[in-house]
Design an enzyme around this catalytic site. Structure first.
Site, PDB file in Angstrom:
ATOM      1  N   GLU A  90       0.702  -1.262  -0.175  1.00 52.05           N
ATOM      2  CA  GLU A  90      -0.036   0.094   0.026  1.00 52.05           C
ATOM      3  C   GLU A  90       0.933   1.321  -0.071  1.00 52.05           C
ATOM      4  O   GLU A  90       2.051   1.376   0.519  1.00 52.05           O
ATOM      5  CB  GLU A  90      -0.866   0.056   1.301  1.00 52.05           C
ATOM      6  N   CYS A 103       3.266   8.729   0.499  1.00 46.17           N
ATOM      7  CA  CYS A 103       3.867   7.822   1.408  1.00 46.17           C
ATOM      8  C   CYS A 103       4.369   6.674   0.960  1.00 46.17           C
ATOM      9  O   CYS A 103       3.364   5.812   0.462  1.00 46.17           O
ATOM     10  CB  CYS A 103       3.209   7.793   2.782  1.00 46.17           C
ATOM     11  N   CYS A 110       6.689  -5.956   7.042  1.00 43.54           N
ATOM     12  CA  CYS A 110       7.773  -5.543   7.855  1.00 43.54           C
ATOM     13  C   CYS A 110       8.623  -6.542   8.747  1.00 43.54           C
ATOM     14  O   CYS A 110       7.871  -7.313   9.226  1.00 43.54           O
ATOM     15  CB  CYS A 110       7.519  -4.508   8.310  1.00 43.54           C
ATOM     16  N   CYS A 114       7.492  -4.025  15.427  1.00 47.17           N
ATOM     17  CA  CYS A 114       7.259  -2.927  16.613  1.00 47.17           C
ATOM     18  C   CYS A 114       5.895  -3.420  17.280  1.00 47.17           C
ATOM     19  O   CYS A 114       5.259  -3.807  16.756  1.00 47.17           O
ATOM     20  CB  CYS A 114       7.432  -1.712  15.894  1.00 47.17           C
ATOM     21  N   CYS A 117       2.617  -1.452  15.912  1.00 47.09           N
ATOM     22  CA  CYS A 117       2.292  -1.393  14.443  1.00 47.09           C
ATOM     23  C   CYS A 117       1.651  -2.442  13.892  1.00 47.09           C
ATOM     24  O   CYS A 117       2.096  -3.653  13.911  1.00 47.09           O
ATOM     25  CB  CYS A 117       3.946  -0.930  13.737  1.00 47.09           C
ATOM     26  N   SER A 191      12.502   7.324   6.443  1.00 48.98           N
ATOM     27  CA  SER A 191      12.590   7.009   8.105  1.00 48.98           C
ATOM     28  C   SER A 191      13.038   5.448   8.236  1.00 48.98           C
ATOM     29  O   SER A 191      12.995   4.681   7.701  1.00 48.98           O
ATOM     30  CB  SER A 191      10.933   7.255   8.408  1.00 48.98           C
ATOM     31  N   SER A 214      12.776   6.741  14.036  1.00 46.19           N
ATOM     32  CA  SER A 214      11.487   6.351  14.839  1.00 46.19           C
ATOM     33  C   SER A 214      11.973   6.230  16.284  1.00 46.19           C
ATOM     34  O   SER A 214      12.292   5.052  16.430  1.00 46.19           O
ATOM     35  CB  SER A 214      10.718   5.340  14.145  1.00 46.19           C
ATOM     36  N   LEU A 215      11.834   7.076  17.176  1.00 44.54           N
ATOM     37  CA  LEU A 215      12.588   6.879  18.422  1.00 44.54           C
ATOM     38  C   LEU A 215      11.250   6.020  19.367  1.00 44.54           C
ATOM     39  O   LEU A 215      11.714   5.242  20.149  1.00 44.54           O
ATOM     40  CB  LEU A 215      12.803   8.195  19.025  1.00 44.54           C
ATOM     41  N   HIS A 216      10.333   6.722  19.871  1.00 43.68           N
ATOM     42  CA  HIS A 216       9.215   6.055  20.699  1.00 43.68           C
ATOM     43  C   HIS A 216       9.498   6.052  22.347  1.00 43.68           C
ATOM     44  O   HIS A 216       8.517   5.765  22.879  1.00 43.68           O
ATOM     45  CB  HIS A 216       8.738   4.924  20.207  1.00 43.68           C
ATOM     46  N   CYS A 333      -0.150   6.549   9.684  1.00 44.88           N
ATOM     47  CA  CYS A 333       0.866   5.771  10.356  1.00 44.88           C
ATOM     48  C   CYS A 333       0.581   4.423  10.951  1.00 44.88           C
ATOM     49  O   CYS A 333       0.060   4.410  11.906  1.00 44.88           O
ATOM     50  CB  CYS A 333       1.799   6.775  11.218  1.00 44.88           C
TER      51      CYS A 333
HETATM   52  N1  SAH Z   1      10.494   1.149   9.682  1.00 44.49           N
HETATM   53  C1  SAH Z   1      10.629   2.695   9.222  1.00 44.49           C
HETATM   54  C2  SAH Z   1       9.553   3.165   8.342  1.00 44.49           C
HETATM   55  C3  SAH Z   1       7.963   3.228   8.890  1.00 44.49           C
HETATM   56  S1  SAH Z   1       7.514   4.804   9.350  1.00 44.49           S
HETATM   57  C4  SAH Z   1      10.362   3.400  10.666  1.00 44.49           C
HETATM   58  O1  SAH Z   1       9.898   2.502  11.686  1.00 44.49           O
HETATM   59  O2  SAH Z   1      10.674   4.561  10.828  1.00 44.49           O
HETATM   60  C5  SAH Z   1       6.015   4.465   9.959  1.00 44.49           C
HETATM   61  C6  SAH Z   1       6.020   5.447  11.187  1.00 44.49           C
HETATM   62  O3  SAH Z   1       4.820   5.092  11.759  1.00 44.49           O
HETATM   63  C7  SAH Z   1       7.086   4.821  12.091  1.00 44.49           C
HETATM   64  O4  SAH Z   1       7.525   6.146  12.898  1.00 44.49           O
HETATM   65  C8  SAH Z   1       6.324   4.276  12.887  1.00 44.49           C
HETATM   66  O5  SAH Z   1       6.960   3.883  14.238  1.00 44.49           O
HETATM   67  C9  SAH Z   1       4.689   4.826  13.301  1.00 44.49           C
HETATM   68  N2  SAH Z   1       3.701   3.865  13.719  1.00 44.49           N
HETATM   69  C10 SAH Z   1       3.649   2.647  13.520  1.00 44.49           C
HETATM   70  N3  SAH Z   1       2.515   2.193  13.997  1.00 44.49           N
HETATM   71  C11 SAH Z   1       1.887   3.310  14.344  1.00 44.49           C
HETATM   72  C12 SAH Z   1       0.449   3.536  14.919  1.00 44.49           C
HETATM   73  N4  SAH Z   1      -0.286   2.504  15.215  1.00 44.49           N
HETATM   74  N5  SAH Z   1       0.334   4.803  15.120  1.00 44.49           N
HETATM   75  C13 SAH Z   1       1.176   6.013  14.906  1.00 44.49           C
HETATM   76  N6  SAH Z   1       2.018   5.500  14.366  1.00 44.49           N
HETATM   77  C14 SAH Z   1       2.616   4.528  14.047  1.00 44.49           C
END
Ligand code: SAH
Length: 342
Positions: A90, A103, A110, A114, A117, A191, A214-216, A333
């Site tokens: 997608e 995007c 993937c 995570c 996600c 990213s 993507s830190l979190h 996202c």
């Molecule tokens: N694998 C790469 C590219 C994916 S970017 C990365 O992790 O950066 C997708 C972004 O959406 C990442 O920052 C991810 O952490 C975030 N994301 C994933 N699931 C999400 C959700 N349910 N709500 C909001 N952001 C989310």
């Protein structure tokens, strides 16, 4: 013999691999990347005989749009593609005022898994090749009328770009090519969830493509739970790679931080994020978690989001709270999934 996949190639490579004069390579490249024409039979400045010959040797299109879903709320469009091996990916078109962002996905599914996600949940199948990545952008360009504007491109769809490094870099160069889509490096962002090897290599690319991390979480225990890649590359190792990146490029980085209600949205955690981020020339992008079925996290309250944002900005960090678009059609996202075709 396998057919040559033309959308992966630069003009010179097209000529070389198809045994053509160099201007022919440029013609074919322009048909695909400038005019978004994937049907060799419609490339009318090639003779009929040449078109027929090339059709037997080469593949001009690897992706087909299966479905487009548009959000009535935000105008976001989610596009489902079928690939030649029947896998699906997608991409998303995100309009915001005068700007439009595409995007793109870099893998089928993937491998990173995570915790919060949807993409990782549905499993990982394979890497995309550079042509499959660029074709997403080409199809998206055909779906909307941008006038003379160019879109921003973010590599934030399905997959971890740095686990498919070479094809991702090639796709960026194809997207920037002056005979093709011709997008400036500063309008493109990659990213990563923090792949240190990829960040180091990316630092050595001599260009202005942007980097987003993507830190979190600002502590290793929590980050390892949310982003399993952190068990391999801890926050310290990540910081080292980012310092190298900034020494080499002097470019700003963006930290993405998904706010998960009750998990990483307290003021103590804002402090941890602040302590980490302040080492860098950066902005922080807070993303309230988008709900995903079967994933046991909670969206943060609007008050928690505001308080978290306030904490960062009052301490002098450049931070924004992202207003999500496309939640209503599961295009936001982390909501992209690998759909199985029957
Ligand atoms: N694998 C790469 C590219 C994916 S970017 C990365 O992790 O950066 C997708 C972004 O959406 C990442 O920052 C991810 O952490 C975030 N994301 C994933 N699931 C999400 C959700 N349910 N709500 C909001 N952001 C989310």
């Amino acid at each position: 013999m396998d057919k040559i996949i033309v959308s992966c190639l630069f003009p010179e490579e097209i000529s070389e691999q198809l045994g053509l004069e160099s201007y022919r390579g440029r013609q074919i490249f322009r048909w695909i990347h400038e005019k978004h024409m994937f049907d060799i039979q419609k490339m009318t400045d090639l003779s009929k005989d040449l078109r027929n010959e090339l059709e037997t040797k080469a593949e001009f299109c690897q992706t087909e749009i299966l479905h487009v879903e548009e959000s009535p709320v935000s105008g976001t469009k989610k596009v489902l593609f079928r690939l030649r091996d029947n896998q699906t990916i997608e991409s998303v078109i995100i309009p915001h005022r005068r700007r439009v962002t595409f995007c793109l996905s870099t893998q089928v599914g993937c491998p990173l898994k995570c915790a919060f996600c949807a993409t990782g949940k549905a499993g990982y199948k394979r890497n995309l090749n550079a042509g499959e990545i660029v074709e997403q952008a080409l199809h998206l360009l055909s779906l909307i009328d941008l006038g003379n504007r160019t879109p921003n491109i973010v590599y934030m769809g399905m997959g971890e770009p740095f686990w498919n490094y070479d094809e991702v870099i090639r796709s960026i160069k194809l997207i920037m090519h002056p005979l093709g889509i011709n997008i400036g490096a500063r309008k493109i962002t990659v990213s990563t969830a923090g792949d240190v090897k990829g960040i180091q290599k990316f630092a050595d690319e001599n260009w202005q493509v942007r980097l987003s991390i993507s830190l979190h979480a600002g502590n290793d225990t929590l980050r390892s739970r949310l982003v399993p890649l952190n068990r391999k590359y801890s926050l310290d190792k990540l910081a080292e790679a980012l310092q190298y990146y900034q020494q080499k490029t002097d470019r700003m980085i963006t930290f993405e931080y998904v706010l998960l209600g009750g998990t990483n949205d307290s003021l103590k955690q804002a402090q941890e994020l602040f302590d980490y981020a302040k080492q860098f020339k950066c902005t922080v992008n807070l993303i309230p978690w988008n709900p995903v079925a079967d994933i046991p996290f909670k969206s943060p309250t609007p008050e928690a989001c505001e308080a978290f944002l306030q904490f960062l900005t009052q301490n002098g960090l450049n931070a924004t709270l992202r207003k999500e678009r496309g939640q209503d059609i599961n295009a936001a996202c982390g909501q992209l999934r690998r759909i199985m075709l029957t």
